[in-house]
Write an enzyme that holds these catalytic residues in place. Sequence first.
Site, PDB file in Angstrom:
ATOM      1  N   THR A 125       9.054  -3.607   4.148  1.00 51.70           N
ATOM      2  CA  THR A 125       8.435  -3.686   2.827  1.00 51.70           C
ATOM      3  C   THR A 125       9.245  -4.519   1.835  1.00 51.70           C
ATOM      4  O   THR A 125      10.486  -4.553   1.898  1.00 51.70           O
ATOM      5  CB  THR A 125       8.272  -2.263   2.246  1.00 51.70           C
ATOM      6  N   GLU A 127       9.824  -3.590  -0.990  1.00 54.26           N
ATOM      7  CA  GLU A 127      10.659  -2.654  -1.758  1.00 54.26           C
ATOM      8  C   GLU A 127      12.125  -2.747  -1.336  1.00 54.26           C
ATOM      9  O   GLU A 127      13.012  -2.311  -2.072  1.00 54.26           O
ATOM     10  CB  GLU A 127      10.156  -1.220  -1.575  1.00 54.26           C
ATOM     11  N   TYR A 149      12.942   5.570  -0.925  1.00 55.83           N
ATOM     12  CA  TYR A 149      11.964   4.941  -0.017  1.00 55.83           C
ATOM     13  C   TYR A 149      12.485   3.588   0.472  1.00 55.83           C
ATOM     14  O   TYR A 149      12.505   3.307   1.674  1.00 55.83           O
ATOM     15  CB  TYR A 149      10.626   4.762  -0.758  1.00 55.83           C
ATOM     16  N   LYS A 153      13.595   2.466   4.258  1.00 59.29           N
ATOM     17  CA  LYS A 153      12.890   1.364   4.935  1.00 59.29           C
ATOM     18  C   LYS A 153      13.876   0.267   5.360  1.00 59.29           C
ATOM     19  O   LYS A 153      13.659  -0.409   6.362  1.00 59.29           O
ATOM     20  CB  LYS A 153      11.811   0.793   4.020  1.00 59.29           C
TER      21      LYS A 153
HETATM   22  P1  NDP Z   1      -0.644   5.214   3.786  1.00 62.53           P
HETATM   23  O1  NDP Z   1       0.124   6.173   2.961  1.00 62.53           O
HETATM   24  O2  NDP Z   1      -2.073   4.939   3.455  1.00 62.53           O
HETATM   25  O3  NDP Z   1      -0.582   5.660   5.330  1.00 62.53           O
HETATM   26  C1  NDP Z   1       0.594   6.204   5.888  1.00 62.53           C
HETATM   27  C2  NDP Z   1       0.200   7.082   7.060  1.00 62.53           C
HETATM   28  O4  NDP Z   1       1.394   7.665   7.601  1.00 62.53           O
HETATM   29  C3  NDP Z   1      -0.724   8.224   6.683  1.00 62.53           C
HETATM   30  O5  NDP Z   1      -1.796   8.272   7.581  1.00 62.53           O
HETATM   31  C4  NDP Z   1       0.175   9.457   6.836  1.00 62.53           C
HETATM   32  O6  NDP Z   1      -0.510  10.601   7.285  1.00 62.53           O
HETATM   33  C5  NDP Z   1       1.141   9.012   7.917  1.00 62.53           C
HETATM   34  N1  NDP Z   1       2.365   9.803   7.851  1.00 62.53           N
HETATM   35  C6  NDP Z   1       3.081  10.143   6.753  1.00 62.53           C
HETATM   36  N2  NDP Z   1       4.139  10.882   7.094  1.00 62.53           N
HETATM   37  C7  NDP Z   1       4.100  11.023   8.433  1.00 62.53           C
HETATM   38  C8  NDP Z   1       4.911  11.705   9.367  1.00 62.53           C
HETATM   39  N3  NDP Z   1       5.977  12.401   8.982  1.00 62.53           N
HETATM   40  N4  NDP Z   1       4.577  11.657  10.679  1.00 62.53           N
HETATM   41  C9  NDP Z   1       3.479  10.985  11.075  1.00 62.53           C
HETATM   42  N5  NDP Z   1       2.644  10.336  10.240  1.00 62.53           N
HETATM   43  C10 NDP Z   1       2.963  10.349   8.926  1.00 62.53           C
HETATM   44  O7  NDP Z   1       0.195   3.847   3.784  1.00 62.53           O
HETATM   45  P2  NDP Z   1      -0.305   2.344   4.015  1.00 62.53           P
HETATM   46  O8  NDP Z   1      -1.358   2.333   5.028  1.00 62.53           O
HETATM   47  O9  NDP Z   1      -0.500   1.703   2.696  1.00 62.53           O
HETATM   48  O10 NDP Z   1       1.036   1.690   4.594  1.00 62.53           O
HETATM   49  C11 NDP Z   1       1.275   1.626   6.011  1.00 62.53           C
HETATM   50  C12 NDP Z   1       2.757   1.383   6.242  1.00 62.53           C
HETATM   51  O11 NDP Z   1       3.135   0.147   5.656  1.00 62.53           O
HETATM   52  C13 NDP Z   1       3.690   2.420   5.639  1.00 62.53           C
HETATM   53  O12 NDP Z   1       4.797   2.543   6.512  1.00 62.53           O
HETATM   54  C14 NDP Z   1       4.149   1.803   4.323  1.00 62.53           C
HETATM   55  O13 NDP Z   1       5.395   2.317   3.947  1.00 62.53           O
HETATM   56  C15 NDP Z   1       4.209   0.347   4.725  1.00 62.53           C
HETATM   57  N6  NDP Z   1       3.984  -0.618   3.684  1.00 62.53           N
HETATM   58  C16 NDP Z   1       2.849  -0.577   2.922  1.00 62.53           C
HETATM   59  C17 NDP Z   1       2.588  -1.545   1.986  1.00 62.53           C
HETATM   60  C18 NDP Z   1       1.355  -1.513   1.132  1.00 62.53           C
HETATM   61  O14 NDP Z   1       1.335  -2.221   0.112  1.00 62.53           O
HETATM   62  N7  NDP Z   1       0.317  -0.787   1.515  1.00 62.53           N
HETATM   63  C19 NDP Z   1       3.528  -2.667   1.779  1.00 62.53           C
HETATM   64  C20 NDP Z   1       4.672  -2.643   2.666  1.00 62.53           C
HETATM   65  C21 NDP Z   1       4.874  -1.657   3.584  1.00 62.53           C
HETATM   66  P3  NDP Z   1      -1.176  11.652   6.235  1.00 62.53           P
HETATM   67  O15 NDP Z   1      -2.515  11.057   5.951  1.00 62.53           O
HETATM   68  O16 NDP Z   1      -1.204  12.897   7.021  1.00 62.53           O
HETATM   69  O17 NDP Z   1      -0.257  11.710   5.053  1.00 62.53           O
HETATM   70  P1  GDR Z   2       4.842   0.421  -5.111  1.00 60.54           P
HETATM   71  O1  GDR Z   2       3.343   0.769  -5.518  1.00 60.54           O
HETATM   72  O2  GDR Z   2       5.818   1.364  -5.707  1.00 60.54           O
HETATM   73  O3  GDR Z   2       5.026  -1.044  -5.397  1.00 60.54           O
HETATM   74  O4  GDR Z   2       4.825   0.691  -3.551  1.00 60.54           O
HETATM   75  P2  GDR Z   2       2.747   1.616  -6.729  1.00 60.54           P
HETATM   76  O5  GDR Z   2       1.332   1.200  -6.823  1.00 60.54           O
HETATM   77  O6  GDR Z   2       3.023   3.064  -6.590  1.00 60.54           O
HETATM   78  O7  GDR Z   2       3.581   1.080  -8.002  1.00 60.54           O
HETATM   79  C1  GDR Z   2       3.535  -0.281  -8.380  1.00 60.54           C
HETATM   80  C2  GDR Z   2       4.160  -0.439  -9.756  1.00 60.54           C
HETATM   81  O8  GDR Z   2       3.294   0.153 -10.729  1.00 60.54           O
HETATM   82  C3  GDR Z   2       4.084   0.865 -11.655  1.00 60.54           C
HETATM   83  N1  GDR Z   2       3.264   1.903 -12.296  1.00 60.54           N
HETATM   84  C4  GDR Z   2       2.700   2.937 -11.678  1.00 60.54           C
HETATM   85  N2  GDR Z   2       2.704   3.299 -10.377  1.00 60.54           N
HETATM   86  C5  GDR Z   2       1.988   4.410 -10.032  1.00 60.54           C
HETATM   87  N3  GDR Z   2       1.924   4.762  -8.738  1.00 60.54           N
HETATM   88  N4  GDR Z   2       1.321   5.158 -10.967  1.00 60.54           N
HETATM   89  C6  GDR Z   2       1.320   4.835 -12.296  1.00 60.54           C
HETATM   90  O9  GDR Z   2       0.718   5.518 -13.109  1.00 60.54           O
HETATM   91  C7  GDR Z   2       2.029   3.660 -12.667  1.00 60.54           C
HETATM   92  N5  GDR Z   2       2.208   3.018 -13.841  1.00 60.54           N
HETATM   93  C8  GDR Z   2       2.957   1.955 -13.611  1.00 60.54           C
HETATM   94  C9  GDR Z   2       5.230   1.423 -10.822  1.00 60.54           C
HETATM   95  O10 GDR Z   2       6.309   1.835 -11.670  1.00 60.54           O
HETATM   96  C10 GDR Z   2       5.531   0.216  -9.949  1.00 60.54           C
HETATM   97  O11 GDR Z   2       6.372  -0.665 -10.628  1.00 60.54           O
HETATM   98  C11 GDR Z   2       3.747   0.242  -2.723  1.00 60.54           C
HETATM   99  C12 GDR Z   2       3.632   1.206  -1.547  1.00 60.54           C
HETATM  100  O12 GDR Z   2       2.497   0.861  -0.793  1.00 60.54           O
HETATM  101  C13 GDR Z   2       4.845   1.123  -0.657  1.00 60.54           C
HETATM  102  O13 GDR Z   2       4.634   1.919   0.513  1.00 60.54           O
HETATM  103  C14 GDR Z   2       5.056  -0.333  -0.254  1.00 60.54           C
HETATM  104  O14 GDR Z   2       6.206  -0.455   0.547  1.00 60.54           O
HETATM  105  C15 GDR Z   2       5.185  -1.203  -1.503  1.00 60.54           C
HETATM  106  O15 GDR Z   2       4.001  -1.068  -2.269  1.00 60.54           O
HETATM  107  C16 GDR Z   2       5.335  -2.680  -1.145  1.00 60.54           C
END
Ligand code: NDP
Ligand code: GDR
Length: 362
Positions: A125, A127, A149, A153
Amino acid sequence: MKKALITGVAGQDGAYLAQLLLSKGYEVTGTIRRNSLDELERLRRLGIAERVQVVCAELTDANNITRLIRDGRYDEIYNLAAQSFVGSSWDQPIYTSDVNAIGVVRLLDAIRTFSPEARFYQASTSEMFGRVRETPQNEMTAFYPRSPYGVAKAYGHYITMNYRESFGMHASSGILFNHESPLRGPEFVTRKITLGLARIAAGEDHVIELGNLDAERDWGFAGDYVEGMWRMLQQDQADDYVLATGVTTSIRDFVGFAAAALGLSLDWQGKGDKETATDTATGRRIVEVNPAFFRPAEVDQLIGDASKARKVLGWCPMVEVAELAGMMARADYEDATGEQARNGVPAAVALRDLSDQPRHLS
Ligand code: NDP
Ligand code: GDR
């Protein structure tokens, strides 16, 4: 027929990746957690719930991971499961580390032992870049994670690289910048915004409370990013790749894009934790800042440089941020009202059209 395993198949990326792999003729197995509430909802929305073989697995449990890999004989393994909400990682730092860091080595070590020929994808990520010292960020940019987090990662990233270099495993990491969709979890800021605006556009008296409006993120469409994951595992050599759009947008501007897609026009006033937005048509306050959503340490700005992925993988994001915000807002408006959004095509159609169109970001 190739066999793929997706951990976290019920999440946003898991659902889109399962859809992609099924369309390519893979047999897809996905892990869910036994206690997930409505774990197959996203797969149902994509119409693929019946076609994915679902198994229960928990990344904190080494024995069930070992059995999963020993018994499965998968060609490709995509590790998407994670405690993925940055905000929660300060409340649950040890659990987050167990899942997002040690969970990765549990999987890698089981693969090394029982299935060393399998190709492995790790969900790294942006992050990990955290407090950035170089803009835009690419595969060589130093990491400076700002949350438990991000720290966890970074371990997952390095251990994947280490197993590749130590044991010759085909293990790749995708350093993905934020990617969103109508299937995004409601706790993430983009979906929180589009869900809230949809309620407001549907006539509800609702105020969206947000944290830091100045944070800037490089947002793309999740459907494009899962294509990049798959392409990484089709290369002869495993490697690490950034996937990003190269465009960064503030939270405030994302609100504006989503509001515009629903025909709402906003008037921003005040500064810092007194900043608000009102709907110019009704004069109602619809956004306000609540410091409870500020993070203990913030990632101020992220912008990715995906030129390596463009060059080696031929990967290119196809949806730009205003279009993404509109897609999400219209889908939520449709859900809120049962009606077609004011100025758009039905969201389900929009999703299909967008992922099929060979359009490029400038
Ligand atoms: P989601 O939160 O939508 O999906 C994560 C999944 O992981 C969920 O289905 C969750 O299950 C499962 N999970 C959580 N904890 C565990 C555990 N202990 N054991 C097994 N399964 C578990 O995330 P995204 O689909 O958005 O992201 C996918 C991956 O990519 C993640 O690893 C995230 O950190 C990474 N990522 C995401 C980005 C984004 O912008 N979306 C950017 C960069 C990286 P449950 O539904 O039960 O909670
Ligand atoms: P991020 O996503 O932390 O980048 O992680 P998120 O949407 O939670 O936050 C993005 C930015 O928005 C600001 N923010 C808020 N965030 C949330 N959630 N709620 C609020 O009300 C709010 N107001 C402002 C946050 O401070 C932050 O700066 C996501 C996840 O998908 C990770 O798993 C993944 O790795 C990274 O993107 C890339």
